[in-house]
Each structure stands twice: as structure tokens, then as C-alpha cells.
Design an enzyme around this catalytic site. Structure first.
Site, PDB file in Angstrom:
ATOM      1  N   GLU A 174      48.371  52.592  29.546  1.00 37.85           N
ATOM      2  CA  GLU A 174      48.329  51.132  29.504  1.00 37.85           C
ATOM      3  C   GLU A 174      48.419  50.665  28.049  1.00 37.85           C
ATOM      4  O   GLU A 174      49.192  49.784  27.708  1.00 37.85           O
ATOM      5  CB  GLU A 174      47.042  50.613  30.158  1.00 37.85           C
ATOM      6  N   ARG A 183      34.527  44.207  33.193  1.00 35.38           N
ATOM      7  CA  ARG A 183      34.712  44.660  34.580  1.00 35.38           C
ATOM      8  C   ARG A 183      33.467  45.424  35.054  1.00 35.38           C
ATOM      9  O   ARG A 183      33.086  45.337  36.221  1.00 35.38           O
ATOM     10  CB  ARG A 183      35.987  45.503  34.732  1.00 35.38           C
ATOM     11  N   GLU A 241      43.575  50.663  42.539  1.00 36.57           N
ATOM     12  CA  GLU A 241      42.286  51.129  42.048  1.00 36.57           C
ATOM     13  C   GLU A 241      41.151  51.146  43.063  1.00 36.57           C
ATOM     14  O   GLU A 241      40.323  52.060  43.048  1.00 36.57           O
ATOM     15  CB  GLU A 241      41.851  50.244  40.868  1.00 36.57           C
TER      16      GLU A 241
HETATM   17  N1  LUZ Z   1      43.681  46.346  32.451  1.00 36.57           N
HETATM   18  C1  LUZ Z   1      43.372  45.209  31.816  1.00 36.57           C
HETATM   19  C2  LUZ Z   1      43.112  46.670  33.598  1.00 36.57           C
HETATM   20  O1  LUZ Z   1      43.883  44.966  30.741  1.00 36.57           O
HETATM   21  N2  LUZ Z   1      42.511  44.364  32.387  1.00 36.57           N
HETATM   22  C3  LUZ Z   1      41.912  44.613  33.555  1.00 36.57           C
HETATM   23  O2  LUZ Z   1      41.124  43.820  34.040  1.00 36.57           O
HETATM   24  C4  LUZ Z   1      42.208  45.816  34.190  1.00 36.57           C
HETATM   25  N3  LUZ Z   1      41.613  46.134  35.325  1.00 36.57           N
HETATM   26  C5  LUZ Z   1      41.892  47.277  35.871  1.00 36.57           C
HETATM   27  C6  LUZ Z   1      42.787  48.119  35.279  1.00 36.57           C
HETATM   28  N4  LUZ Z   1      43.398  47.820  34.162  1.00 36.57           N
HETATM   29 MO1  MOS Z   2      44.752  50.063  34.417  1.00 38.70          MO
HETATM   30  S1  MOS Z   2      43.102  51.266  34.483  1.00 38.70           S
HETATM   31  O1  MOS Z   2      46.021  50.840  33.750  1.00 38.70           O
HETATM   32  O2  MOS Z   2      45.074  49.625  35.997  1.00 38.70           O
END
Ligand code: LUZ
Ligand code: MOS
Length: 724
Positions: free
Chosen positions: A212, A290, A669
Site C-alpha cells: 500500500e 482503526r 479484510e
Molecule cells: N488503508 C488506509 C487502509 O489508508 N486507510 C484505511 O482505513 C485502511 N483500512 C484498511 C486497510 N487499508
Molecule cells: Mo490495506 S491493509 O492495503 O487494505
């Protein structure tokens, strides 16, 4: 029979080997400098840097040997310290002597916290008055919870190919969830505008959050190499380098306090989360909230006060990983529920059921819940598992067996969908219909094996009225759809299939006008007609998730578009003598709403559950005190495999979700969290093996390690054998 006393010490693990002996106060620690390749030569060894680091450091080479520098017995061809050349990898070149073995490092978030080494500011969310509530509770339980990190082990390691072009910029193929993110970082590193950097992602062999944010560095290094040499550069990490140098799921250490009435109603919950952020901020500030948003799990609790702190340690910067701080928060609340149930002498399920979110409940961050599906999915799951019967079968088994014990646990899921950073909830699509009726769809979504392309193709085909076989999903490129966000937060299909649908509907409207003029044409003929009539056969569309807002100061708002619900029952059988266990069954009812592609979705649910079970029970990320990753290979870092997994019985709960494209729900997820049930299933069996552990008020067994995820075999054995 007399026993060999040495053997008894060996079996008890009490033998003293060299490394167990006490160390003299002035003892020096020695380390070798080993050759880095199979053969090579050197002029000399420059140890000045090591010597200036610490006056106590000495470096010895062949020149220091007072006698003969030779180990060879039959033939003198084996110098103790290499002289000018080496002939195999690992040959000793020099000996380093120092007062301590390693540089001390901070690896524990609580140590960093105590030193004031935190990132940004702690965040606190609260609702009601926990102080007053605790005073009116029948019961207050508290505890400490550890959860370990997790290595992504994406099948394809991080990698990128950079090709320089004559503009002074580069074109990159990158294994990234976020081509636009890579584009921005590469432009910054090269000092060029973003329009000189083009990033393309065809597909990734898995990502799970690891790509990511953290694909950018590898792409930028390749890009740097390309512009400096004018030649294409490929950078691929080998598995060990990837495991050592890239971020993983954050380890957390947490404290909780929960207050309840005797009937199991939870009145108050407090927690402190110490997030091990590693050495740099990375995505930690998005991950921490989160955790906080999921602090009360699937339960409504009227009085809540929770604080999360990002603690800076000398470990690799931890990063996004499927669930993104959610699992760490959910594990803590389930630990509190387990403890409360133990003290009350009830099945945790009673507390879970009693406090489950209801329609219209307000969360501790002020979000009103609608279309709540917790009860329906839980009841369906319990029915599927024949829960009351299952419980009596387990009780009967445990009464009849000493060497084996069975356990079970339930996990109710409530997981928020949307990026916690509101800005990120946007996406775009560009659709071309070619004049032969074939279709090209580009979006911001990246394909990492999760099947987002398949979902987008199905949605696009339907909106266009075209056969799905005619739809091609293009690779994701910054020049076709710009300013995209990472494919993440489970929103890949929600956002990008929606954008594609908007573009396709726009095109369909244009085609419908023609179809009215010339009825009876199939899709291909309509496309040809449109071209002939000079109708635009391309459309771009944009989608931003509506209705999200959050006030960071007040810690109040609606950060999620909706929630995903579900429930899991997991069972396990424990070998009481060995401390080993295996999972038997997993019953899962998952809130999929209307599935765009049931095969894709089933794969996501099963795969996420496997990954969650691995995190909860098996995968142990181990660092030593100097910050070295000990579990840096797939032989020391154990992954779930088909023999580890229980039988899986997955059922979809299919009530439509009108908020989202095709009445669907995000799936990436949420099912990972079901793995948490695995932890508690084993704990349930462990408790059956040590029945005195069920009466915490009467015993010092409280000192056992109860809440230290993952529940490895080693920890299970310790639970069974530790004396307190
Ligand atoms: N990535 C992000 C994530 O930048 N923000 C989020 O809230 C998130 N949640 C789950 C997985 N990736
Ligand atoms: Mo995020 S943990 O790449 O959904």
C-alpha cells in the site's frame, strides 16, 4: 535404575552450555567478519570506523597472529584469518572484539513510551463517564494483552522495473497497490513533476497491505538507477531481504478494564493501546484510529474511554496489513470478554450476545449504526455449528478424556468500511468501447489476486449490456486514470466498480439513443453504428464515497460508509501432554450482501480467515533485543497450510446492501478477524486441561500468560506446565 544426571539436566533444560555461564565484568565479546562472496581479494581491512565508535573495540586480522596463521592439519591450506584473498562464502576475514555483543535497541513499545519516544500525539476517544460507570458495576476485570506482528508473505516479493525516457523521466512497472502513490514518491525523489513519471501495475502476486505504501521505496531506487545510468533497471527483493527490510503488521501491547453487571451487561470499557510503530511513521496514523474505531468490537458499550499511542522503536516501520489495526483492537475486547465470562462463570457467548450492537446504536465515536446484521449472522452461525449440542459434546469429550481436550469459541464481527483517512475514499474509471464491440476498462483498482478485475468486468458488462467476455480490464496506469488511491481498506471494488459503472451507464445512454433509431442491433453492431454516427465511445467517471465526515478534535463523526457483519465458531482439539493442538471446524456466516462473484468472494473469505488464523495462532514474528529479525525465512516463520486449517463451512448472508454497487459489500479484510475465534478456541481447551484456571478469584493462575497472540504450540505448552 540409576539415571544419568546429565540426561536429567538436559531433559529439564537446566544444562549450562557456554552461553549460559556467567560473564566476567571485563569480558569482551567477539564476532567474526565473514567474506561476502565465494571468492575475492582484498588489499587490507580498514577498521577505523569500528574503532572510533568505541575505544573498547579491537579488530584483529591475520597480521596480528603471533604464531602461524594456519588451521590445516593434513595440508596447510586453511588460514585461520584470510590473507589477501578468500575462497568461500563465510570465510573469516577478521575478528572484532567489543565490550558488548550488540548495540542496544528499543523494540518494546512500552519502553519507547516510557522514554517519551512517541509519534505525533496520543488519540483518545470517549463516550459517557467510565469513572462513574465503574463505580456502579458489579464486576470489574482488567488485564494486559499482547498481539504480535505479522509478515505479509505476499507470493511475489517487492519489485519494480524502471525504464528511462528521453524526457528526463521514467516509466515504471511496479508491484504496488498504489500506482499514483509510487508516482508521487518517484517524482519527489527524482525532483521532476509527476507528469514525467508513469507508473503501471499489471498485477501483483499478493499484497495484503504490504504494497500500500511500501512499494514506493523499491520503485524509487529502480528509478534512481535508471535515470543515473540511462538504462532500464530491475529491482526485485529476495525473500529474506524482503522479510528483513519491509514493514509488517504492527505488534501492540494493551491494557484493558471492563465493568459489567452480574447479568453480563457491559457498562464500561477502558483501554490503552501501545502501538509498536517501528522507526518511522509510515501509515501508523491511519492504522491507529482503526484500532480505536474497533475497540468495542461488535458490542455497544455506553461508557468508553480509550487511548492509542504510536510508539517509535528501532524496528522496521510497521505498515498496512489486511485489517489495518482492526484485528489488534478486536483481540483486546475479546480478551476482556473472555476474562469477564471466566469470572462470572459463564460462556463468553452470553456476554457477546447480550451486548451485541442493535439497530440505531451510537458508537463511542458518535456514529449511528443502521442496517445492523450482527444478530442474524450470529444466530445463523450458531445454528450452523449446532452450538448448544456442540457445547455438550465438548463437555462430554472433556469429561471422558484426560490426554486430549476440546475447546470452542465464537467471534461476532462488526467491521467498518471506508478508508479512515476520508480523502482516500475516491476513485475513477476510463472506459472505451471499440467499434467492434470489444470494451476496455481502466480504473484505479490494482489486481493483487483478490479478483477485483473480475468484479469490475461483471459490473461493467452489465451496465453496458455487453457480454462479459468482450470486456478487458486494463492494467492500472497513472496516465489513464490519474490521482487514484491505493487499492485498500477493502474498498477496491466498492469504489472502482462504482466508477466503472457510472462511466458504462453514460456510454449505455449514448448507445440507447442509437438503439431507439435502429432497433434490433446487438452490442457490436451498436458500437459500429456509434462510430459511424460520430458518437463518443469513451467515458471517464469519478466516484467519491458520500456522507463521510470526521472531527479529529472531538473524535466524533461518521468515518465509515457501512459495516460488515458476520460470525464464526471455531473448534480445536488439544493434546494435553504435548501442548500441541489442531483446529477441527470453522463455521462462518459472513455478511456478503449480494455477491458480485460468489467464487471470488468465497476465496476472499476462506483466504482471509486462513490469514487471520495464522496471525492468531501460528505466525510468530520474532526480533532479538538488538532489533534483528530472527524469523527471517519461511522455515522460521511458519505459515498456515492445508493441514493447519480446519474444515471450513462458509455461508453467505445475502441481504442486499443498496449503498454499494450491485448491492454488494466489501470482502477483502473483514473475514480475517474470524481467526480471533481460533485463539479463544485453543484457550478454551487449555482451560479444560487446567480446570482450576477457571476460577481466577481463587487462584494465582492469573499469572499465566492468557492473552499473548499468537497462541503458538510453545505458549500452549507453557500454559499447561507453568507453575505459579
Ligand atoms: N488503508 C488506509 C487502509 O489508508 N486507510 C484505511 O482505513 C485502511 N483500512 C484498511 C486497510 N487499508
Ligand atoms: Mo490495506 S491493509 O492495503 O487494505
Amino acid at each position: 535404575m540409576k539415571h544419568n544426571p546429565d540426561a536429567i539436566l538436559n531433559v529439564l533444560g537446566k544444562t549450562s552450555y557456554i552461553d549460559d555461564l556467567p560473564e566476567n565484568a571485563d569480558m569482551l565479546h567477539a564476532a567474526i567478519v565473514a567474506s561476502p562472496s565465494a571468492h575475492g581479494t582484498f588489499q587490507g581491512l580498514d577498521a577505523s570506523a569500528a574503532l572510533t565508535m568505541d575505544p573498547g573495540v579491537r579488530v584483529l586480522t591475520a597480521a596480528d597472529v603471533p604464531g602461524e596463521n594456519q588451521l590445516g592439519t593434513a595440508v596447510p591450506d586453511e588460514p585461520m584469518l584470510a590473507e589477501g584473498a578468500w575462497h568461500f562464502r563465510g570465510q573469516v576475514l577478521a575478528l572484532v572484539l567489543a565490550p558488548s555483543r550488540s548495540l542496544p535497541a528499543v523494540t518494546d513499545p512500552r519502553v519507547a513510551f516510557a522514554k517519551g519516544d512517541i509519534i505525533l500525539s496520543p488519540r483518545t476517544q470517549s463516550m459517557g463517564d467510565t469513572k462513574a460507570a465503574f463505580a456502579s458495576c458489579d464486576l470489574v476485570v482488567s488485564g494486559r494483552v499482547e498481539s504480535g506482528g505479522q509478515e505479509h508473505v505476499y507470493l511475489e516479493t517487492q519489485g519494480s522495473i524502471a525504464v528511462p525516457d528521453d524526457s528526463g523521466g521514467v516509466r515504471l512497472m511496479s508491484g504496488t497497490q498504489s500506482p499514483s502513490g509510487v508516482q508521487a514518491i518517484v517524482a519527489r525523489i527524482l525532483g521532476v513533476p509527476m507528469n514525467l513519471v508513469e507508473v503501471e501495475t499489471r498485477r501483483m502476486g499478493g499484497a495484503f497491505g504490504g504494497k500500500e505504501d511500501q512499494a514506493s521505496g523499491w520503485a524509487a531506487l529502480a528509478a534512481l538507477g535508471a535515470v543515473k545510468t540511462g538504462r532500464p533497471v530491475k529491482l526485485y527483493l529476495n525473500r529474506r531481504d524482503d522479510m528483513v527490510s519491509t514493514g509488517k503488521r504492527h505488534p501492540y501491547s494493551s491494557d484493558f478494564r471492563m465493568g459489567l453487571k452480574n447479568d453480563g451487561t457491559i457498562l464500561a470499557f477502558e483501554a490503552d493501546y501501545y502501538q509498536n510503530a517501528g522507526a518511522a511513521t509510515d501509515l501508523s496514523p491511519a492504522i491507529l484510529p482503526r484500532t480505536l474505531f474497533h475497540a468495542t468490537g461488535a458490542y455497544h458499550i455506553p461508557n468508553v474511554r480509550i487511548t492509542g499511542t504510536m510508539c517509535r522503536t528501532n524496528l522496521v516501520p510497521f505498515t498496512a496489513f489486511r485489517g489495518f489495526g482492526g484485528p489488534q483492537g478486536l483481540f483486546v475486547i475479546e480478551c476482556a470478554v473472555e476474562k469477564a465470562a471466566r469470572v462470572l462463570g459463564v460462556d463468553p457467548l452470553e456476554i457477546q450476545k447480550k451486548n451485541l450492537y442493535r439497530e440505531g446504536d451510537i458508537t463511542h465515536f458518535g456514529m449511528k449504526l443502521d442496517d445492523v446484521r450482527g444478530r442474524e449472522t450470529l444466530e445463523l452461525c450458531l445454528a450452523k455449528a449446532r452450538y448448544p449440542q456442540l457445547r455438550s459434546e465438548i463437555a462430554a469429550f472433556n469429561a471422558a478424556n484426560k490426554a486430549f481436550k476440546k475447546g470452542a469459541a465464537v467471534f461476532p464481527l462488526c467491521f467498518g468500511i471506508s478508508f479512515t483517512k476520508i480523502m482516500l475514499n475516491q476513485g475513477g474509471a476510463l472506459v472505451h468501447v471499440y467499434n467492434d464491440g470489444s470494451v476496455s476498462v481502466s480504473t484505479g483498482a490494482t489486481e493483487m489476486g483478490q479478483g477485483v478485475g473480475r468484479k469490475i468486468a461483471l459490473v461493467a458488462a452489465k451496465a453496458l449490456g455487453a457480454p462479459v467476455e468482450k470486456v478487458r480490464i486494463e492494467s492500472t496506469r497513472t496516465t489513464t486514470v490519474a490521482n487514484t488511491v491505493a487499492t485498500a481498506a477493502s474498498t477496491g471494488a466498492d469504489i472502482n466498480a462504482m466508477a466503472a459503472q457510472i462511466a458504462c451507464r453514460e456510454l449505455r445512454t449514448r448507445l440507447d439513443a442509437l438503439a431507439a433509431e435502429s432497433p434490433g442491433l446487438d452490442f457490436a453492431a451498436l458500437a459500429a453504428k456509434a462510430y459511424e454516427k460520430r458518437v463518443d465511445l469513451s467515458a471517464h467517471a469519478f466516484y467519491a464515497t458520500p456522507g463521510l465526515f470526521y472531527d479529529m478534535k472531538a473524535e466524533h463523526g461518521t468515518p465509515f460508509f457501512y459495516h460488515v457483519y458476520g460470525a464464526a465458531v471455531v473448534t480445536a482439539t488439544l493434546d494435553v501432554i504435548r501442548g500441541s493442538y489442531r483446529f477441527d471446524d470453522a463455521f462462518i456466516v459472513h455478511d456478503i450482501a449480494e455477491s458480485i462473484d460468489p467464487v471470488v468472494d468465497l476465496g476472499q473469505v476462506e483466504g482471509a480467515f486462513a490469514q487471520g488464523l495464522g496471525w492468531a495462532a501460528l505466525e510468530e514474528l520474532k526480533f532479538d533485543d538488538s532489533g534483528r529479525l530472527l524469523s527471517d525465512t519461511l522455515s522460521t516463520y511458519k505459515l498456515p497450510d492445508s493441514r493447519f486449517m480446519p474444515r471450513m463451512d462458509v455461508e453467505f448472508y445475502t441481504r442486499p446492501n443498496p449503498k454499494v454497487v450491485a448491492n454488494s459489500k466489501a470482502v477483502g479484510e473483514p473475514p480475517l478477524m474470524y481467526g480471533i475465534a481460533g485463539y479463544f478456541a485453543v484457550l478454551d481447551a487449555l482451560k479444560a486441561a487446567r480446570p482450576e484456571a477457571n476460577r481466577p478469584e481463587a487462584s494465582s493462575l492469573d499469572k499465566l500468560v492468557w492473552y499473548d497472540l499468537p497462541m503458538t504450540l510453545e505458549k500452549a505448552l507453557r500454559f499447561l506446565t507453568d507453575t505459579v
